[in-house]
Design a protein around this motif. Structure first.
Motif, PDB file in Angstrom:
ATOM      1  N   ARG A 146       2.047   7.980  10.660  1.00 15.17           N
ATOM      2  CA  ARG A 146       2.182   9.387  10.422  1.00 15.17           C
ATOM      3  C   ARG A 146       2.612  10.137  12.007  1.00 15.17           C
ATOM      4  O   ARG A 146       3.640  10.931  11.798  1.00 15.17           O
ATOM      5  CB  ARG A 146       1.104  10.101   9.874  1.00 15.17           C
ATOM      6  CG  ARG A 146       1.376  11.417   9.795  1.00 15.17           C
ATOM      7  CD  ARG A 146      -0.010  12.261   9.373  1.00 15.17           C
ATOM      8  NE  ARG A 146       0.326  13.662   8.975  1.00 15.17           N
ATOM      9  CZ  ARG A 146       0.406  14.699  10.065  1.00 15.17           C
ATOM     10  NH1 ARG A 146       0.326  14.329  11.510  1.00 15.17           N
ATOM     11  NH2 ARG A 146       0.813  15.955   9.639  1.00 15.17           N
TER      12      ARG A 146
ATOM     13  N   ALA B  67      -2.201   4.278   8.154  1.00 17.00           N
ATOM     14  CA  ALA B  67      -1.290   5.502   7.726  1.00 17.00           C
ATOM     15  C   ALA B  67      -1.203   6.520   8.786  1.00 17.00           C
ATOM     16  O   ALA B  67       0.212   7.016   8.837  1.00 17.00           O
ATOM     17  CB  ALA B  67      -1.532   6.035   6.241  1.00 17.00           C
TER      18      ALA B  67
ATOM     19  N   CYS C 143       6.154   2.735   9.656  1.00 17.39           N
ATOM     20  CA  CYS C 143       5.939   2.992   8.039  1.00 17.39           C
ATOM     21  C   CYS C 143       5.954   1.729   7.448  1.00 17.39           C
ATOM     22  O   CYS C 143       5.158   1.519   6.396  1.00 17.39           O
ATOM     23  CB  CYS C 143       7.197   4.035   7.581  1.00 17.39           C
ATOM     24  SG  CYS C 143       6.603   5.667   8.393  1.00 17.39           S
TER      25      CYS C 143
ATOM     26  N   TYR D 235       0.762  -1.207  -0.247  1.00 20.05           N
ATOM     27  CA  TYR D 235       0.090   0.022   0.224  1.00 20.05           C
ATOM     28  C   TYR D 235       0.923   1.364   0.025  1.00 20.05           C
ATOM     29  O   TYR D 235       1.874   1.158   0.526  1.00 20.05           O
ATOM     30  CB  TYR D 235      -0.767   0.022   1.360  1.00 20.05           C
ATOM     31  CG  TYR D 235      -1.798  -0.972   1.474  1.00 20.05           C
ATOM     32  CD1 TYR D 235      -2.716  -1.327   0.891  1.00 20.05           C
ATOM     33  CD2 TYR D 235      -1.284  -2.240   2.179  1.00 20.05           C
ATOM     34  CE1 TYR D 235      -4.029  -2.422   1.105  1.00 20.05           C
ATOM     35  CE2 TYR D 235      -2.086  -3.246   2.289  1.00 20.05           C
ATOM     36  CZ  TYR D 235      -3.316  -3.311   1.701  1.00 20.05           C
ATOM     37  OH  TYR D 235      -4.285  -4.413   2.049  1.00 20.05           O
ATOM     38  N   ASP D 236       0.206   2.549  -0.507  1.00 24.08           N
ATOM     39  CA  ASP D 236       0.867   3.604  -0.480  1.00 24.08           C
ATOM     40  C   ASP D 236       0.819   4.197   1.076  1.00 24.08           C
ATOM     41  O   ASP D 236       1.548   5.133   1.482  1.00 24.08           O
ATOM     42  CB  ASP D 236       0.648   4.615  -1.503  1.00 24.08           C
ATOM     43  CG  ASP D 236       1.151   4.298  -2.860  1.00 24.08           C
ATOM     44  OD1 ASP D 236       2.241   3.712  -2.793  1.00 24.08           O
ATOM     45  OD2 ASP D 236       0.323   4.530  -3.750  1.00 24.08           O
ATOM     46  N   ALA D 237      -0.219   3.863   1.600  1.00 20.47           N
ATOM     47  CA  ALA D 237      -0.516   4.175   3.195  1.00 20.47           C
ATOM     48  C   ALA D 237      -0.461   5.854   3.061  1.00 20.47           C
ATOM     49  O   ALA D 237       0.332   6.380   3.533  1.00 20.47           O
ATOM     50  CB  ALA D 237       0.242   3.594   3.887  1.00 20.47           C
ATOM     51  N   TRP D 238      -1.554   6.414   2.497  1.00 21.68           N
ATOM     52  CA  TRP D 238      -1.764   8.060   2.159  1.00 21.68           C
ATOM     53  C   TRP D 238      -1.888   8.577   3.564  1.00 21.68           C
ATOM     54  O   TRP D 238      -2.744   8.210   4.481  1.00 21.68           O
ATOM     55  CB  TRP D 238      -2.858   8.393   1.289  1.00 21.68           C
ATOM     56  CG  TRP D 238      -2.268   7.967  -0.014  1.00 21.68           C
ATOM     57  CD1 TRP D 238      -3.003   6.731  -0.485  1.00 21.68           C
ATOM     58  CD2 TRP D 238      -1.365   8.355  -0.965  1.00 21.68           C
ATOM     59  NE1 TRP D 238      -2.371   6.680  -1.944  1.00 21.68           N
ATOM     60  CE2 TRP D 238      -1.656   7.679  -1.935  1.00 21.68           C
ATOM     61  CE3 TRP D 238      -0.632   9.711  -0.692  1.00 21.68           C
ATOM     62  CZ2 TRP D 238      -0.805   7.933  -3.135  1.00 21.68           C
ATOM     63  CZ3 TRP D 238       0.257   9.903  -1.888  1.00 21.68           C
ATOM     64  CH2 TRP D 238       0.255   8.815  -3.124  1.00 21.68           C
ATOM     65  N   PHE D 239      -1.257   9.524   3.859  1.00 21.59           N
ATOM     66  CA  PHE D 239      -1.440  10.452   5.394  1.00 21.59           C
ATOM     67  C   PHE D 239      -2.838  11.289   5.085  1.00 21.59           C
ATOM     68  O   PHE D 239      -3.150  11.484   3.986  1.00 21.59           O
ATOM     69  CB  PHE D 239      -0.359  11.275   5.538  1.00 21.59           C
ATOM     70  CG  PHE D 239       1.052  10.531   5.782  1.00 21.59           C
ATOM     71  CD1 PHE D 239       1.159   9.104   6.245  1.00 21.59           C
ATOM     72  CD2 PHE D 239       2.197  11.072   5.635  1.00 21.59           C
ATOM     73  CE1 PHE D 239       2.186   8.580   6.859  1.00 21.59           C
ATOM     74  CE2 PHE D 239       3.474  10.461   5.911  1.00 21.59           C
ATOM     75  CZ  PHE D 239       3.296   9.254   6.548  1.00 21.59           C
TER      76      PHE D 239
ATOM     77  N   ASP E 112       4.909   5.468   2.380  1.00 16.21           N
ATOM     78  CA  ASP E 112       5.950   4.850   1.565  1.00 16.21           C
ATOM     79  C   ASP E 112       6.942   6.000   1.036  1.00 16.21           C
ATOM     80  O   ASP E 112       7.887   5.745   1.160  1.00 16.21           O
ATOM     81  CB  ASP E 112       5.124   4.571   0.239  1.00 16.21           C
ATOM     82  CG  ASP E 112       5.949   3.918  -0.871  1.00 16.21           C
ATOM     83  OD1 ASP E 112       6.649   2.953  -0.334  1.00 16.21           O
ATOM     84  OD2 ASP E 112       6.012   4.379  -2.052  1.00 16.21           O
ATOM     85  N   GLN E 113       6.451   7.246   1.066  1.00 10.90           N
ATOM     86  CA  GLN E 113       7.333   8.491   0.847  1.00 10.90           C
ATOM     87  C   GLN E 113       8.436   8.566   2.082  1.00 10.90           C
ATOM     88  O   GLN E 113       9.273   8.946   2.054  1.00 10.90           O
ATOM     89  CB  GLN E 113       6.619   9.784   0.496  1.00 10.90           C
ATOM     90  CG  GLN E 113       5.941   9.570  -0.969  1.00 10.90           C
ATOM     91  CD  GLN E 113       5.175  10.847  -1.090  1.00 10.90           C
ATOM     92  OE1 GLN E 113       5.128  11.724  -0.149  1.00 10.90           O
ATOM     93  NE2 GLN E 113       4.813  11.011  -2.114  1.00 10.90           N
TER      94      GLN E 113
ATOM     95  N   SER F 225       2.844  10.204   2.169  1.00 11.42           N
ATOM     96  CA  SER F 225       2.259   8.682   2.564  1.00 11.42           C
ATOM     97  C   SER F 225       3.504   8.076   3.334  1.00 11.42           C
ATOM     98  O   SER F 225       4.594   8.673   3.389  1.00 11.42           O
ATOM     99  CB  SER F 225       2.141   8.111   1.228  1.00 11.42           C
ATOM    100  OG  SER F 225       3.423   7.733   0.565  1.00 11.42           O
TER     101      SER F 225
END
Length: 81
Positions: free
Chosen positions: A66, A62, A52, A2-6, A27-28, A25
């Protein structure tokens, strides 16, 4: 994976010139933690890495990751507040 968006971006200062990046995210954030972290190996860094990675694999939300990342960024003095 998953990108797991914040729910909200996390602004951090990166590089020698202090460029500001808005991380969107887990991922970032994970990329920053692995490749560009100023204080690798600290307890806060290890906790953020773990959180993360779990968010990217779907193990935690996410926004849990975060919050842990924000604390690590604050400890490393890269969080823009």
């Amino acid at each position: 994976m998953y990108d797991a968006w914040f729910s909200r971006p996390v602004p951090v200062s990166t590089g020698l010139s202090g460029d500001i990046r808005n991380l969107l995210s887990a991922d970032q954030a994970l990329d920053l933690l692995i490749h560009h972290w100023r204080d690798p190996g600290s307890q806060a860094h290890r906790s953020a890495l773990r959180a993360c990675r779990q968010a990217v694999s779907g193990g935690v939300s996410a926004d849990v990751a975060r919050e842990i990342f924000v604390e690590a960024a604050r400890a490393a003095r890269i969080l823009i507040e």
